[in-house]
Design a protein around this motif. Structure first.
Motif, PDB file in Angstrom:
ATOM      1  N   GLY A 113      51.639  23.155  63.447  1.00 20.01           N
ATOM      2  CA  GLY A 113      51.173  21.963  62.760  1.00 20.01           C
ATOM      3  C   GLY A 113      52.099  21.504  61.651  1.00 20.01           C
ATOM      4  O   GLY A 113      53.310  21.748  61.668  1.00 20.01           O
ATOM      5  N   THR A 114      51.526  20.821  60.671  1.00 25.38           N
ATOM      6  CA  THR A 114      52.297  20.227  59.587  1.00 25.38           C
ATOM      7  C   THR A 114      52.442  21.204  58.429  1.00 25.38           C
ATOM      8  O   THR A 114      51.431  21.698  57.919  1.00 25.38           O
ATOM      9  N   PRO A 115      53.667  21.507  58.010  1.00 32.93           N
ATOM     10  CA  PRO A 115      53.864  22.431  56.889  1.00 32.93           C
ATOM     11  C   PRO A 115      53.203  21.946  55.610  1.00 32.93           C
ATOM     12  O   PRO A 115      52.942  20.747  55.437  1.00 32.93           O
ATOM     13  N   SER A 118      47.724  24.441  53.905  1.00 34.02           N
ATOM     14  CA  SER A 118      47.289  25.840  53.897  1.00 34.02           C
ATOM     15  C   SER A 118      48.438  26.810  54.141  1.00 34.02           C
ATOM     16  O   SER A 118      48.281  27.824  54.809  1.00 34.02           O
ATOM     17  N   ASP A 119      49.620  26.503  53.628  1.00 33.71           N
ATOM     18  CA  ASP A 119      50.708  27.487  53.613  1.00 33.71           C
ATOM     19  C   ASP A 119      51.519  27.293  52.333  1.00 33.71           C
ATOM     20  O   ASP A 119      51.322  26.304  51.614  1.00 33.71           O
ATOM     21  N   ALA A 143      46.240  19.994  62.867  1.00 31.21           N
ATOM     22  CA  ALA A 143      44.913  20.413  63.320  1.00 31.21           C
ATOM     23  C   ALA A 143      43.822  19.675  62.569  1.00 31.21           C
ATOM     24  O   ALA A 143      42.760  19.374  63.132  1.00 31.21           O
ATOM     25  N   VAL A 144      44.063  19.368  61.297  1.00 34.05           N
ATOM     26  CA  VAL A 144      43.074  18.650  60.489  1.00 34.05           C
ATOM     27  C   VAL A 144      42.773  17.289  61.098  1.00 34.05           C
ATOM     28  O   VAL A 144      41.612  16.921  61.324  1.00 34.05           O
ATOM     29  N   LEU A 145      43.808  16.512  61.379  1.00 32.39           N
ATOM     30  CA  LEU A 145      43.610  15.167  61.923  1.00 32.39           C
ATOM     31  C   LEU A 145      43.127  15.200  63.361  1.00 32.39           C
ATOM     32  O   LEU A 145      42.309  14.366  63.771  1.00 32.39           O
ATOM     33  N   ALA A 146      43.611  16.171  64.140  1.00 26.87           N
ATOM     34  CA  ALA A 146      43.171  16.270  65.530  1.00 26.87           C
ATOM     35  C   ALA A 146      41.666  16.525  65.604  1.00 26.87           C
ATOM     36  O   ALA A 146      40.948  15.907  66.400  1.00 26.87           O
ATOM     37  N   ARG A 157      37.018   8.120  55.131  1.00 20.70           N
ATOM     38  CA  ARG A 157      37.227   8.894  53.910  1.00 20.70           C
ATOM     39  C   ARG A 157      36.908  10.354  54.228  1.00 20.70           C
ATOM     40  O   ARG A 157      35.825  10.668  54.720  1.00 20.70           O
ATOM     41  N   PHE A 158      37.854  11.256  53.962  1.00 16.81           N
ATOM     42  CA  PHE A 158      37.597  12.666  54.239  1.00 16.81           C
ATOM     43  C   PHE A 158      38.263  13.550  53.188  1.00 16.81           C
ATOM     44  O   PHE A 158      39.198  13.154  52.507  1.00 16.81           O
ATOM     45  N   PHE A 159      37.752  14.770  53.090  1.00 13.56           N
ATOM     46  CA  PHE A 159      38.248  15.743  52.118  1.00 13.56           C
ATOM     47  C   PHE A 159      38.551  17.042  52.849  1.00 13.56           C
ATOM     48  O   PHE A 159      37.679  17.625  53.494  1.00 13.56           O
ATOM     49  N   PHE A 160      39.813  17.503  52.745  1.00 10.48           N
ATOM     50  CA  PHE A 160      40.208  18.763  53.384  1.00 10.48           C
ATOM     51  C   PHE A 160      40.110  19.889  52.370  1.00 10.48           C
ATOM     52  O   PHE A 160      40.782  19.875  51.345  1.00 10.48           O
ATOM     53  N   GLU A 161      39.285  20.882  52.677  1.00  9.20           N
ATOM     54  CA  GLU A 161      39.057  22.015  51.772  1.00  9.20           C
ATOM     55  C   GLU A 161      39.879  23.234  52.136  1.00  9.20           C
ATOM     56  O   GLU A 161      40.187  24.061  51.293  1.00  9.20           O
ATOM     57  N   GLY A 162      40.253  23.371  53.415  1.00 10.21           N
ATOM     58  CA  GLY A 162      40.912  24.610  53.835  1.00 10.21           C
ATOM     59  C   GLY A 162      39.862  25.665  54.104  1.00 10.21           C
ATOM     60  O   GLY A 162      38.778  25.385  54.622  1.00 10.21           O
ATOM     61  N   PHE A 163      40.143  26.931  53.748  1.00  9.66           N
ATOM     62  CA  PHE A 163      39.196  28.019  53.971  1.00  9.66           C
ATOM     63  C   PHE A 163      38.234  28.144  52.794  1.00  9.66           C
ATOM     64  O   PHE A 163      38.652  28.132  51.636  1.00  9.66           O
ATOM     65  N   LEU A 164      36.959  28.293  53.090  1.00 12.10           N
ATOM     66  CA  LEU A 164      35.964  28.586  52.070  1.00 12.10           C
ATOM     67  C   LEU A 164      36.030  30.071  51.709  1.00 12.10           C
ATOM     68  O   LEU A 164      36.585  30.876  52.472  1.00 12.10           O
ATOM     69  N   PRO A 165      35.456  30.482  50.575  1.00 17.72           N
ATOM     70  CA  PRO A 165      35.435  31.903  50.219  1.00 17.72           C
ATOM     71  C   PRO A 165      34.761  32.726  51.322  1.00 17.72           C
ATOM     72  O   PRO A 165      33.815  32.260  51.973  1.00 17.72           O
ATOM     73  N   PRO A 166      35.197  33.961  51.530  1.00 19.19           N
ATOM     74  CA  PRO A 166      34.641  34.785  52.612  1.00 19.19           C
ATOM     75  C   PRO A 166      33.237  35.311  52.341  1.00 19.19           C
ATOM     76  O   PRO A 166      32.493  35.605  53.275  1.00 19.19           O
ATOM     77  N   LYS A 167      32.840  35.450  51.072  1.00 17.35           N
ATOM     78  CA  LYS A 167      31.521  35.967  50.729  1.00 17.35           C
ATOM     79  C   LYS A 167      30.508  34.823  50.614  1.00 17.35           C
ATOM     80  O   LYS A 167      30.815  33.754  50.086  1.00 17.35           O
ATOM     81  N   SER A 168      29.277  35.085  51.072  1.00 15.65           N
ATOM     82  CA  SER A 168      28.263  34.036  51.152  1.00 15.65           C
ATOM     83  C   SER A 168      27.957  33.389  49.806  1.00 15.65           C
ATOM     84  O   SER A 168      27.848  32.161  49.717  1.00 15.65           O
ATOM     85  N   ALA A 169      27.789  34.191  48.755  1.00 16.28           N
ATOM     86  CA  ALA A 169      27.421  33.628  47.451  1.00 16.28           C
ATOM     87  C   ALA A 169      28.486  32.667  46.940  1.00 16.28           C
ATOM     88  O   ALA A 169      28.181  31.554  46.490  1.00 16.28           O
ATOM     89  N   ALA A 170      29.740  33.097  47.015  1.00 17.48           N
ATOM     90  CA  ALA A 170      30.845  32.238  46.565  1.00 17.48           C
ATOM     91  C   ALA A 170      30.992  31.032  47.479  1.00 17.48           C
ATOM     92  O   ALA A 170      31.312  29.927  47.019  1.00 17.48           O
ATOM     93  N   ARG A 171      30.749  31.232  48.759  1.00 20.05           N
ATOM     94  CA  ARG A 171      30.856  30.125  49.720  1.00 20.05           C
ATOM     95  C   ARG A 171      29.796  29.066  49.429  1.00 20.05           C
ATOM     96  O   ARG A 171      30.077  27.864  49.420  1.00 20.05           O
ATOM     97  N   LYS A 172      28.560  29.492  49.175  1.00 19.39           N
ATOM     98  CA  LYS A 172      27.488  28.546  48.856  1.00 19.39           C
ATOM     99  C   LYS A 172      27.777  27.809  47.551  1.00 19.39           C
ATOM    100  O   LYS A 172      27.498  26.608  47.436  1.00 19.39           O
TER     101      LYS A 172
END
Length: 308
Positions: A113-115, A118-119, A143-146, A157-172
């Motif tokens: 994808g596009t450099p 998320s790198d 991959a985001v646009l696809a 209008r969209f917002f790219f967050e990337g990966f959310l935190p792995p733990k549920s509390a932090a993710r919520k």
């Protein structure tokens, strides 16, 4: 493999690439850093400009040289590959900068994808820009646009967050912060956390529509669409999803956001949130949407929960 930047091919041997069974000579490349988008799965999704750039560069800076070697070999490109990733970036950047100051021609690619999405490439680009050295972008697959255009959700209008935190509390907690954004949300997610992430999204964001896009552009490409709760239930029961995953979630209802933002409807907004999430999460969500101080929202939430 983190030694000096390799020299370009020997004089007299013009750089080239192969496509459609034919070999083409690469066009001359201007000095500077060239940010090249590469396929996210289907190798046919690369542009001729990208191929020419990769072939004519002095070296290709790759997040994973093993992955990138396959791409270059497929198109008969002999340009040296050098690793540039989060673990060696601090050591490699000074060498890269020296080469660019001398008029070098370097191509930067990611695994797919596009450099810079998320790198770690943005730190290098920021340093190159700060010194006034040339930077060129060669656009292509993302991959985001696809996933966004396949989801069937609003794209204005969209917002790219990337990966959310792995733990549920932090993710919520993070999802609560994102809840009031008036646009479609786009996430990357791990296959093993997909069901839990969707369940948390349904709990925090409510009855929004979503889409899960897997293995985009590959043979087993799949897009599943539905309400967040339905998607969460499906992936909780199904065999673990495989491959690269993009989750797209529709925006909040415009009228609901506007209502939550008005002080005289604070009680309605709190009651709606408390019916779905914990008191703490409801306070954070309503405070973010209304713009009111968290302490004010918290005090009112306590009063509502104590009222029979």
């Amino acid at each position: 493999m983190s030694g000096p930047i390799s020299a370009p091919p020997a004089p007299g041997r013009a750089p080239s690439y192969a496509a459609f069974g034919l070999r083409a000579e690469a066009e001359p490349l201007a000095p500077g850093l060239h940010i090249v988008a590469t396929p996210i799965g289907n190798l046919k999704d690369i542009s001729f400009r990208a191929l020419s750039t990769l072939a004519a560069a002095d070296a290709v800076l790759a997040e994973d040289t093993r992955t990138s070697k396959t791409l270059l070999a497929h198109y008969g490109i002999a340009t040296p590959l050098l690793p540039y990733h989060e673990h060696n970036a601090a050591q490699m950047r000074p060498k890269i900068m020296d080469k660019l100051r001398q008029g070098g021609k370097l191509a930067l690619i990611s695994d797919a994808g596009t450099p810079l999405v998320s790198d770690p490439g943005y730190k290098l680009v920021a340093e190159v820009v700060a010194e006034g050295l040339p930077v060129t972008g060669i656009p292509g697959p993302s991959a985001v646009l696809a996933a966004l255009v396949l989801a069937g959700l609003p794209t204005d209008r969209f917002f790219f967050e990337g990966f959310l935190p792995p733990k549920s509390a932090a993710r919520k907690a993070r999802l609560t912060e994102l809840a009031a954004i008036p646009g479609t949300l786009v996430f990357f997610e791990s296959p093993r956390r997909l069901a839990e992430m969707l369940a948390d999204a349904a709990a925090v964001l409510g009855a929004r529509s979503g889409a899960v896009a897997r293995e985009l552009t590959k043979y087993y490409e799949n897009v599943r669409r539905g309400a967040l709760a339905e998607l969460a239930a499906h992936y909780a029961e199904a065999e673990e999803a495989r491959g690269e995953i993009v989750v797209v979630i529709g925006p909040p209802d415009a009228s609901a956001v506007a209502t939550a933002a008005q002080g005289d409807t604070l009680d309605e907004a709190l009651r709606a949130a408390l019916a779905k999430v914990s008191l703490k999460e409801a306070v954070a969500q309503v405070a973010a949407a209304s713009g009111q101080p968290r302490r004010v929202v918290y005090a009112r939430a306590l009063e509502l929960t104590r009222t029979p």
